[in-house]
Structures are given as structure tokens and as C-alpha cells.
Design a protein around this motif. Structure first.
Motif, short mmCIF file in Angstrom:
data_model
loop_
_atom_site.label_atom_id
_atom_site.label_comp_id
_atom_site.label_asym_id
_atom_site.label_seq_id
_atom_site.Cartn_x
_atom_site.Cartn_y
_atom_site.Cartn_z
N ASP A 30 -8.54 -2.37 -5.19
CA ASP A 30 -7.22 -2.23 -6.24
C ASP A 30 -5.95 -1.48 -6.50
N GLN A 31 -5.61 0.06 -5.19
CA GLN A 31 -4.19 0.27 -6.11
C GLN A 31 -2.91 -0.02 -5.30
N LEU A 32 -3.49 -0.68 -4.34
CA LEU A 32 -2.33 -2.20 -4.36
C LEU A 32 -1.71 -2.86 -4.79
N THR A 33 -0.13 -3.08 -5.57
CA THR A 33 0.40 -4.15 -5.47
C THR A 33 1.66 -4.41 -5.62
N GLN A 46 -7.75 1.76 3.17
CA GLN A 46 -8.14 3.05 2.95
C GLN A 46 -8.13 4.37 4.01
N CYS A 74 1.00 -1.42 -0.18
CA CYS A 74 0.26 0.12 -0.29
C CYS A 74 0.87 1.21 0.08
N THR A 75 1.05 1.86 -1.09
CA THR A 75 2.41 3.18 -1.24
C THR A 75 1.08 4.31 -1.00
N GLY A 129 -6.44 4.47 0.09
CA GLY A 129 -7.16 4.66 -1.19
C GLY A 129 -7.99 3.65 -1.55
N PRO A 130 -8.56 3.47 -2.91
CA PRO A 130 -9.71 2.36 -3.56
C PRO A 130 -8.23 0.82 -2.79
#
Length: 326
Positions: free
Chosen positions: A13-16, A48, A6-7, A10-11
């Protein structure tokens, strides 16, 4: 090593999924090679920025794990490289390696595999603390469990049965209630199709539940509180529904009800000796077959973000385990 990152809050689906350096343990810490980690509802909140704890960015979600110690920090005693352990870390477990405070480790119990170990500490620790230390649930009493097919709900069912209580499990679908019955629930209520308070009254002969365990919050909380018996105890465990309900305090007055907060993470920090005693008891119950995590899915690290999103939408049952090495 690989890690789900988690950078920015937020949403989901932004996890990488990224390659990052292996973390180095500080004083009093160990580094664990993660064999398995498990999802909990706070994982969906923390990424989030909706949880009460906000880690420094970037970070990996994942609050509990099982694995093998592969490095020791300064001052660590009682543990060695190669020890199999389980731990509650708050965050960081959705990675191939994770740091953990040595004083929060528990040896992986004999006969417990890594998947069960990863799904054990937070859900069972929370539920035992809630039912034993906060509600003081007794044999013969009736417990109503809201959101009963989730990880903490299923743990609450098993723990209550180990104590000797009668359990009414409430959930939103019939397939979830079937899982609750497998866990030992005596009676079930589908609160999306049945009147919760009326059904509790029917099942208790009009007396009500002695204890309510509520990790959900939202629109059913008031009905569940009204369904308690004289001097019943209502446990505020969490708000998986996303809504923190506002309760009229006359409901506490009318039947001398107790409304009890449950903050297991802080309780563990304030009273580590009680936490270790709880884990010892849970280990005994596991060995005796009285408690066993209900693992419904196993996913690789690459699919962990999708699982977190489904959990946020209340589309999972029991425990989802993540395998970082897969």
C-alpha cells in the motif's frame, strides 16, 4: 508519463502513482509505449523486497507487457518505431512507457491483441520451459498442477493438454477449479476439503502422478511429492503460499523421484535461442487455439496496487491486465 512507483521496499500500500520523466533507451534497448501489462506473483514479492532480484529504487513493478516501440537505442537492428511487440522486462511495465532489451522482444503474434500479449510471455514461457525442458512431459503421462487457477497453473494445464498429457488440477476453492476445467483439466481436486494424496491415488489407480507442477509451496508440497509415481518428477516453480517447505530427502529415494528446480528467468538468459524457440511454438499453439490467456480482470494503472495486494493474498484467478493509458 504516469508510473506506479516503489520508492522503498515495504508494504504494497506504499506504492504511489506519479508523474515521472520518460525513460531514454540505452544501447541495445527500445522504449515501448505500453498498451497493456499483466500481474504476476513476483510483482507482489519484488516491491516488498522479498524477491531474489532487487531493482534499484525507485522502480515500477510489472514484469511483462505488450505495446508499440516508440524509440530505439544505439545498435538496435531488426526493429523499428511502430512495431507491435511483447516483452518480459522483469520490472517497469506498470507505466505508460517502459524500456526493454531488444534481444528479448517478440513480435505480437498475428491475431493476438495487446491484452493477451501482455499475459503471455512469463506464464506460458515458465510453464513450457518447466514441462518440456525440465520434466520432459510426454503424451499419455499424468500431470498434477498445484495452484492450478493461477496464471502459470492455467498455462501449465493448456500446455500439458497440447502435449497430450492427462491433467489433474488442484486448487483451494470450487470456483477456481471451475476455471481449471474451462482450461482443459481432466480431473480436479479441492485440496482445502479433500485429502490431496489419497485423491491423486484414486484418480490414478494407485500409481500416482508422473509429474507435479508446484508454484505454491507451503503445507501441501509434501503431500504432492508423496503423490508422485515411481520415478515421478516434481517441479519446484515458486512459493506463492509464502512458505518454502523443507522436504525429507528420503522421499526422493523411496520412489526414485526427481526434484527439479525451475528458474525460467535465468534459463532464458542462459539459453536465449531455446526461449525464442519456445515462444515460436507457443505462438503456433495460440494461432491453433490450443492456448489462450485466461484474463479475468482489466484494471487502470490507478488500481494496479490494489490488484497486487489481492494477488499477494491469493484472491485473484487467472491473469489481471493493467491498462496504463486508462
Amino acid at each position: 508519463m504516469k508510473a506506479l512507483l516503489c520508492t522503498a521496499f515495504g508494504p504494497i500500500d506504499q506504492l504511489t502513482l506519479d508523474d515521472v520523466p520518460s525513460p531514454e533507451p540505452g544501447a541495445g534497448q527500445v522504449r515501448v509505449r505500453v498498451k497493456a501489462a499483466s500481474l504476476n506473483f513476483p510483482d507482489a514479492l519484488i516491491v516488498q523486497g522479498l524477491y531474489q532480484v532487487k531493482p534499484a529504487l525507485p522502480f515500477s513493478p510489472g514484469a511483462e507487457l505488450a505495446g508499440v516501440i516508440d524509440a530505439l537505442g544505439d545498435g538496435v537492428t531488426g526493429w523499428k518505431v511502430g512495431d507491435a511487440v511483447i516483452a518480459s522486462t522483469g520490472h517497469g511495465a506498470f507505466a505508460q512507457q517502459c524500456l526493454a532489451d531488444a534481444n528479448k522482444l517478440t513480435a505480437l503474434p498475428a491475431g493476438m491483441d495487446y491484452d493477451a500479449g501482455a499475459a503471455f510471455v512469463l506464464t506460458y514461457g515458465t510453464s513450457l520451459h518447466a514441462l518440456e525442458q525440465r520434466a520432459k512431459l510426454k503424451a499419455g503421462e499424468t500431470l498434477l498442477v498445484m495452484g492450478a487457477a493461477g496464471g502459470v497453473g492455467l498455462a501449465a494445464i493448456e500446455i500439458a493438454k497440447a502435449i497430450g498429457a492427462r491433467v489433474i488440477a488442484a486448487a483451494s476453492t470450487d470456483d477456481k477449479l471451475a476455471l481449471c476445467r474451462e482450461a482443459g483439466a481432466d480431473e480436479t481436486i479441492n485440496y482445502s476439503t479433500e485429502d490431496l494424496r489419497r485423491r491423486v491415488d484414486e484418480l490414478t489407480g494407485g500409481r500416482g502422478a508422473d509429474v507435479v507442477y508446484d508454484p505454491v509451496g507451503g503445507k501441501y508440497t509434501e503431500s504432492a511429492l508423496r503423490a508422485t509415481a515411481w520415478r515421478g518428477r516434481f517441479l519446484v516453480v515458486g512459493f506463492a503460499a509464502g512458505e518454502i517447505p523443507k522436504i525429507a530427502l528420503n522421499l526422493a529415494l523411496l520412489k526414485e523421484r526427481d526434484i527439479l528446480g525451475v528458474f525460467w528467468g535465468d534459463a532464458m538468459r542462459r539459453d536465449p535461442a531455446q526461449h525464442m524457440e519456445n515462444m515460436r511454438l507457443l505462438g503456433e499453439w495460440f494461432a491453433a487455439g490450443k492456448v489462450k490467456p485466461a484474463i479475468t480482470e482489466r484494471v487502470p494503472l490507478a488500481r494496479a496496487a490494489d490488484a497486487i495486494a489481492r494477488m499477494a493474498n491469493r484472491q485473484v484467478k487467472g491473469k489481471v491486465v493493467v491498462h496504463p493509458e486508462a
